[in-house]
Each structure stands twice: as structure tokens, then as C-alpha cells.
Design a protein around this motif. Structure first.
Motif, PDB file in Angstrom:
ATOM      1  N   ALA A 109      -8.407   8.534   1.157  1.00 21.91           N
ATOM      2  CA  ALA A 109      -8.243   8.356  -0.231  1.00 21.91           C
ATOM      3  C   ALA A 109      -9.158   9.478  -1.041  1.00 21.91           C
ATOM      4  O   ALA A 109      -8.784   9.808  -1.994  1.00 21.91           O
ATOM      5  CB  ALA A 109      -9.004   6.997  -0.711  1.00 21.91           C
ATOM      6  N   CYS A 110     -10.487   9.640  -0.426  1.00 17.00           N
ATOM      7  CA  CYS A 110     -11.337  10.401  -0.977  1.00 17.00           C
ATOM      8  C   CYS A 110     -10.898  11.772  -1.097  1.00 17.00           C
ATOM      9  O   CYS A 110     -10.894  12.649  -2.149  1.00 17.00           O
ATOM     10  CB  CYS A 110     -12.548  10.574  -0.101  1.00 17.00           C
TER      11      CYS A 110
ATOM     12  N   HIS B  20      -7.968  12.560  -3.655  1.00 10.36           N
ATOM     13  CA  HIS B  20      -8.334  12.552  -5.054  1.00 10.36           C
ATOM     14  C   HIS B  20      -9.557  13.397  -5.090  1.00 10.36           C
ATOM     15  O   HIS B  20     -10.364  13.297  -5.794  1.00 10.36           O
ATOM     16  CB  HIS B  20      -8.676  11.068  -5.548  1.00 10.36           C
TER      17      HIS B  20
ATOM     18  N   ALA C 263     -12.638   0.084  -4.234  1.00  8.87           N
ATOM     19  CA  ALA C 263     -12.293   0.293  -2.682  1.00  8.87           C
ATOM     20  C   ALA C 263     -13.631   0.198  -1.959  1.00  8.87           C
ATOM     21  O   ALA C 263     -13.898  -0.593  -0.964  1.00  8.87           O
ATOM     22  CB  ALA C 263     -11.569   1.606  -2.358  1.00  8.87           C
TER      23      ALA C 263
ATOM     24  N   SER D 171       0.703  -1.193  -0.100  1.00  8.13           N
ATOM     25  CA  SER D 171      -0.025   0.102  -0.041  1.00  8.13           C
ATOM     26  C   SER D 171       1.004   1.135  -0.018  1.00  8.13           C
ATOM     27  O   SER D 171       0.515   2.186  -0.845  1.00  8.13           O
ATOM     28  CB  SER D 171      -1.000  -0.078   1.299  1.00  8.13           C
TER      29      SER D 171
ATOM     30  N   GLY E 255      -7.407   3.003  -2.706  1.00 10.14           N
ATOM     31  CA  GLY E 255      -7.704   4.100  -2.554  1.00 10.14           C
ATOM     32  C   GLY E 255      -6.664   5.273  -2.872  1.00 10.14           C
ATOM     33  O   GLY E 255      -6.636   6.098  -3.710  1.00 10.14           O
ATOM     34  N   ARG E 256      -5.204   4.798  -2.502  1.00 10.04           N
ATOM     35  CA  ARG E 256      -4.124   5.704  -3.097  1.00 10.04           C
ATOM     36  C   ARG E 256      -3.878   5.392  -4.540  1.00 10.04           C
ATOM     37  O   ARG E 256      -3.408   6.578  -5.201  1.00 10.04           O
ATOM     38  CB  ARG E 256      -2.954   5.095  -2.327  1.00 10.04           C
TER      39      ARG E 256
ATOM     40  N   LEU F 147     -11.302   4.219  -6.426  1.00 11.93           N
ATOM     41  CA  LEU F 147     -12.181   4.574  -5.029  1.00 11.93           C
ATOM     42  C   LEU F 147     -13.342   3.524  -5.499  1.00 11.93           C
ATOM     43  O   LEU F 147     -13.874   3.273  -4.283  1.00 11.93           O
ATOM     44  CB  LEU F 147     -12.639   5.906  -5.074  1.00 11.93           C
TER      45      LEU F 147
ATOM     46  N   PHE G  94     -10.259   5.149   3.813  1.00 11.61           N
ATOM     47  CA  PHE G  94     -11.209   5.395   2.604  1.00 11.61           C
ATOM     48  C   PHE G  94     -11.482   6.857   2.531  1.00 11.61           C
ATOM     49  O   PHE G  94     -11.330   7.673   1.377  1.00 11.61           O
ATOM     50  CB  PHE G  94     -12.629   4.797   2.713  1.00 11.61           C
TER      51      PHE G  94
ATOM     52  N   VAL H  59      -8.121  -1.449   1.189  1.00  6.38           N
ATOM     53  CA  VAL H  59      -8.835  -0.305   0.776  1.00  6.38           C
ATOM     54  C   VAL H  59      -7.700   0.826   0.527  1.00  6.38           C
ATOM     55  O   VAL H  59      -8.054   1.786  -0.213  1.00  6.38           O
ATOM     56  CB  VAL H  59      -9.835   0.087   1.988  1.00  6.38           C
ATOM     57  N   ASP H  60      -6.948   0.784   1.477  1.00 10.80           N
ATOM     58  CA  ASP H  60      -5.876   1.956   1.439  1.00 10.80           C
ATOM     59  C   ASP H  60      -5.098   1.819   0.064  1.00 10.80           C
ATOM     60  O   ASP H  60      -4.973   2.817  -0.632  1.00 10.80           O
ATOM     61  CB  ASP H  60      -4.833   1.913   2.563  1.00 10.80           C
TER      62      ASP H  60
END
Length: 591
Positions: free
Chosen positions: A424-425, A428, A402, A358, A394-395, A399, A421, A390-391
Motif C-alpha cells: 500500500a505504501c 501511494h 491501516a 479488499s 491500504g488500497r 494508510l 502494508f 490492512v490491505d
């Protein structure tokens, strides 16, 4: 110079102009010169008188003698200051007298020291501690005990300066009987919980091989420093209690890992090697974790390679170390070696591998590990494994995938997963971890919901000269604050020249743009780095610890400073380590 002539001249008499001859002017000039001479002589006399008065008053100021003593380079000079103090009656001043006793003791002139001490009409706790300590330092234990007995008999109260000297005298003589007597006095005066007194007693009991008494006091201590731990560990080893010694050593190593103090980590490692502790799986694994969390993954690997025996926890610790230092490829390279040694991974190992993927952007590798967990290693994923994936997605900006994974979960979701999460939101574009509050704060802030923000305060620590320095945003409490802000201003000017523009999106305050820039300017990590630049030798790494996730603006700042200052900057934040060197970060801007 002018020439007098026989003709009449204009002269000033009583403020009026008039005529006179040259012969009549001469007496006037002589009169003026004589008056000026007398005035000059009087001025010189007054100045001499004032100077004499000043020097006399100066010799009545205790600071004059203290300064003179500090500048003394030998015993003769100390005696000269003593003579001056005696002539001017300053021996009655207890501060001056105590300083003289101290410097006589410092130059090992104990006869002079005690002669002055014995003649003092008034003594305070400093007088007693200096005299008792003076005898102890030169090994004159009988006079040390005798002076301490005199202190008790005259009704004075021993303090945490005097008692450790007497206790160490008992230790050096291995006089357990006297040591126990002093211990009773400690209880009598309510100093049994004092850190310095307790540490001295632990040391005394250890040297007298009364290890149980030492441990009893050790366990009661509110704070234990590295020296006290070392004494306790050495005591167990000397008394043949290897297991207890090892357990204590491991405890110290874990404590150092939590603190993140590299200097202390080196001291502990040197002690372990000097005392020839066996680097078994427990101690070795603890040391891997210690070095990794102190910011030196290379030293962690050296410990790992030195270990003759490794278990799954040892392998997992080394893989995790590479992971949170952003060296994902090295973590993945280690995994086949683990399998080749016959060691199978457990939940912790696989979580460490997913974390490494990750934080290094190794998306496909991470997904492959996740999908094969049960099939290849019979390990079912838990919430930590899901959080890593998820990380990971997300990275990478994936998304939707995820969120789909989160919805498919049959196990309970926790704040860590939602934090990954949400982070990540935001990239981005009800948590226990301060870092998650910050991520959520950013989202609320961008939505204009300032009333929902409750961000914990950010702190940054840096260790310089074996001392930890703490900074908060806008901090001005440090003794070298003026120099720090001057360095920060200099850095800002240089950064502007290379195109740095503050990113105010990372200021979580509903204020105008100018104030946001001012807040960014004094973030705690920037202050710590500026201090590191002025307080550490050139070309040495600057290591700082941040209790929250480092913000994007400070991340950019660190990259640029590492380039223009030619320094490696190592930042340990709430999530991972960042190694900044020559304008780049080990995370690859992927954190």
C-alpha cells in the motif's frame, strides 16, 4: 545476322586484323561453329554425367530413403523403396532397415516386416521394439511374446519402448502369469522405476484386478500423469472400492488446481461425469477450487450449483473464488444465501469475504464485516483477518488507519501483514512469499538501496496444445522465439499509437532509462502473451500463470493488448486473477 559481300572484309586472325574476301571467311565461320557445337555437346555430356553421379550418390545417403518412406502413401510405395534400397545395398544400414520394418508394421504387413527383420545381420533396440510393437498393435500376441523371448535369449537388453508393448499384451489378454514374469524381467534390468514401464504395469495389474499390486507400484512412481491417475481411479471403481476411488479422484483434482491447467480440468470433469462419481461435499469442493484456480469461475459456480449437499467449506471455497477473481459483489451476494441455508460462517469464510472486499474496493462493507465478526458470528479475528483489513485500507489510501490498526493488534504480526502494508505504501507513494520480496524490492529501489534487493526470478507459464511453455525475462530459448519477438515488436508499435508509454518505475535494476525500457519490453508475461497470440486460435482466451505479482507496466500492457487484439487475457499471479477484456481489467486497477 550480317550479309557477306564480295568485297574484302576486316577479319581477326590470331589476334591480328587483316583483310579477306567473303569466300575465304566462310570456312573460318564454319570452323568456329563446329568448335562451339563440340564444346556444347561436351558440356551436356558432362552435366549428364554429373547428374547421374549425383543421383547415384544420393541413393547412398540414408536420408534419401527415410524421406521417401515418410512420403509413402501405401504399401506398394513402401515396397518400391525397399527394392531401391536393396539394389543399392542400403539394407545394411540399420537406420534404413529399421524404418522399413516400421513402415511395413504401420501398414500391417507383418510378414514383410518380419521377413526383413529376420534377415537383418545387426539389430538394435529400435529394431526389437518396432517388431514387438508391430505384432502387439495388430493383436498377434503369440508372435509378440515369441519375438520378445527371442530378444531375451539373444542377450539383448529390453528398454522402456519394448517392455510397455509386451506388458500391454499381457493386459489385453488378462494374462497375469505372463505379466508377473515380465515384471521380474523389469526388475532384472533395473527398469522398475521407469515412468513408462511402471505406468504400463499399473495398467496391467488393474485390468487383471490385482488392485493392491497396482497401488504398490503406483505409490512408488516418482511422477504420475493424468492417464495413470485415471487408470488407478478406474481400477478402484471396477473392484468395488468406491472410497479409495473417490480419495484418488480428489487428489487428482487438487493436483490440477495447483497446476492451473484448464485443459486437464475439463478432462477430469468429463471423466467424473462419465463415470458417474457422486458430487459430494469433498469432491464438489475440490472441483470448485480446481476450476477457480484454472481461471474459470463460471465453471466453478456450475459445480457449486450442481452440488446437492454443501458444507461451510464448500460455501467458503465459492466465496473465495469470486474474491480472487475480483468479483467482490458476487461474493457478498453469496453470503446471505449461505446464512439462509442455515450454515454459519467460520474463520475461513470471513477471511474469504474480507479478501473479496479488499480486492474489489468495497471498503465500508469490509470494515463492517470485520467489526461484526465476534458479535454476530462468535469468530475472533486472527492475523489473516487483520491482513485483509490492512490491505483493504491500504488500497484505499487510508494508510494512517491501516498503521493504527497494526499498532492496536494484540496478536503476533507476520510477513503477510507487513507485505500488505508495504504494498500500500508503494502504491501511494524477510518474507516467505516471493511477491512480498518484490514489494519490498520496489521500496528499496525507490530509496536507492539497490544493495538490499534480492528479488526471486519471475516466470510465466502458458498452456498451448496441452503443453506447458515457460518464459523468463528476456527469454530466447523457445523454439518459436523469432516469431514471438516479431509479434512483440508489432504489438509495441500498435501500443505506441494508442499512447502506451513504458513505466520504468517497475524495473528493479540500477541501470539507465534506455536499458530499463529494454528490460520491461521482454518481461516474461509479455513473451507468454505474444506466444499465445501466434499459437492459439483467434478470439480464444489466453491464460497465463505468473509466479510473482504482475507489475503495473505489464498490467497496462495486458489491458491495451486485450483491446487491440480482441482477446480475453486471464492472468493468474501470486495474489489473484486478472481478467482483461476490451481494454479493462476485472480488478478495476485495484490490486
Amino acid at each position: 545476322m550480317f550479309k557477306l559481300r564480295d568485297r574484302s572484309l576486316i577479319a581477326l586472325r590470331n589476334g591480328k586484323l587483316g583483310c579477306c574476301t567473303a569466300h575465304s571467311v566462310i570456312p573460318i565461320v564454319e570452323s568456329v561453329i563446329e568448335t562451339q557445337f563440340r564444346q556444347t555437346s561436351l558440356n551436356l555430356h558432362n552435366r549428364e554425367e554429373e547428374s547421374s553421379k549425383f543421383h547415384f550418390l544420393q541413393r547412398l545417403n540414408p536420408k534419401f530413403y527415410i524421406s521417401a518412406l515418410v512420403n509413402c502413401r501405401n504399401l506398394t510405395q513402401v515396397r518400391q523403396v525397399h527394392a531401391q534400397a536393396s539394389v543399392h545395398g542400403m539394407l545394411e544400414n540399420i537406420i534404413v532397415a529399421n524404418k522399413l520394418v516400421y513402415f511395413y508394421s504401420y501398414y500391417r504387413a507383418l510378414d514383410d516386416a518380419y521377413g526383413l527383420f529376420d534377415g537383418m545381420c545387426v539389430r538394435d533396440s529400435v529394431s526389437w521394439s518396432v517388431m514387438v510393437g508391430g505384432f502387439a498393435k495388430v493383436g498377434d500376441y503369440m508372435n509378440c511374446f515369441g519375438t520378445f523371448r527371442e530378444l531375451i535369449r539373444c542377450g539383448a537388453r529390453p528398454d522402456n519402448y519394448t517392455l510397455p508393448f509386451v506388458i500391454r499384451a499381457c493386459r489385453d489378454l488378462k494374462n497375469l502369469q505372463m505379466g508377473r514374469l515380465i515384471h521380474h524381467i523389469v526388475y532384472k534390468f533395473g527398469l522398475d522405476l521407469d515412468h513408462f514401464v511402471c505406468a504400463a504395469l499399473v495398467d496391467m495389474y488393474v485390468k487383471c484386478r490385482e488392485i493392491e499390486d497396482a497401488r504398490f507400484l503406483f505409490d512408488k512412481m516418482r511422477e504420475r500423469d493424468l492417464v495413470t491417475w485415471t487408470v488407478m481411479i478406474g481400477g478402484y471403481a471396477e473392484c468395488g472400492k468406491a472410497n479409495e476411488s473417490l480419495v484418488a479422484m480428489v487428489t487428482v483434482v487438487f493436483a490440477c488446481a495447483k497446476l492451473g491447467a484448464m485443459h486437464k480440468a475439463r478432462i477430469i470433469d468429463d471423466y467424473i461425469q462419465r463415470k458417474k462419481f457422486q458430487l459430494d461435499v469433498i469432491l464438489g469442493t475440490a472441483m470448485i477450487d480446481m476450476y477457480a484456480k484454472c481461471g474459470c469461475v463460471e465453471s466453478a459456480r456450475e459445480i457449486f450449483d450442481r452440488m446437492e449437499e454443501k458444507n461451510v467449506i464448500s460455501w467458503s471455497a465459492m466465496i473465495a473464488a469470486y474474491g480472487y477473481h475480483g468479483q467482490g459483489r458476487k461474493a457478498l451476494d453469496l453470503f446471505p444465501m449461505m446464512l439462509s441455508s442455515g450454515m454459519l460462517p467460520d474463520k475461513i469464510t470471513l477471511a474469504s469475504l474480507l479478501y473479496a472486499c479488499s480486492h474489489a474496493g468495497l471498503v465500508e462493507e469490509g470494515l463492517r464485516f470485520f467489526s461484526s465478526m465476534w458479535e454476530d458470528y462468535s469468530v475472533g479475528p486472527d492475523v489473516k483477518h487483520y491482513t485483509c483489513v490492512v490491505d483493504l485500507l491500504g488500497r484505499a489510501g487510508r494508510l494512517d488507519e491501516a498503521l493504527k490498526l497494526i499498532k492496536s493488534m494484540t496478536i503476533e504480526k507476520d510477513e503477510g501483514l507487513w507485505g500488505a502494508f508495504l504494498g500500500a505504501c508503494r502504491t501511494h507513494k524477510d518474507s516467505q512469499n516471493p511477491g512480498h520480496y518484490v514489494l519490498l524490492s520496489n521500496i528499496y529501489a525507490n530509496a536507492g538501496r539497490w544493495e538490499d534487493i534480492e528479488k526471486p526470478p519471475g516466470w510465466t507459464w502458458i498452456e498451448v496444445d496441452n503443453k506447458s511453455h515457460q518464459f523468463s525475462v528476456g527469454d530466447t530459448t523457445h523454439p518459436r522465439s523469432k516469431e514471438i519477438y516479431e509479434m512483440l515488436k508489432s504489438l509495441s508499435n500498435k501500443l505506441e499509437l494508442v499512447g502506451y508509454v513504458p513505466d520504468t518505475n517497475f524495473v528493479l535494476h540500477d541501470v539507465d532509462e534506455e536499458l530499463k525500457i529494454g528490460i520491461l519490453y521482454t518481461h516474461s508475461e509479455k513473451l507468454a502473451i505474444a506466444f499465445g497470440l501466434i499459437a492459439t486460435p483467434e478470439h480464444t482466451p489466453i491464460r497465463i500463470i505468473k509466479n510473482l505479482r504482475v507489475c503495473g507496466d505489464c498490467h497496462t500492457f495486458c489491458k491495451l493488448v486485450s483491446e487491440i487484439a480482441g482477446r480475453v487475457i486471464i492472468v493468474r499471479d501470486a495474489n489473484r486473477f486478472h481478467h482483461f477484456k476490451e481494454g479493462a481489467c476485472s480488478c478495476g486497477d485495484y490490486w
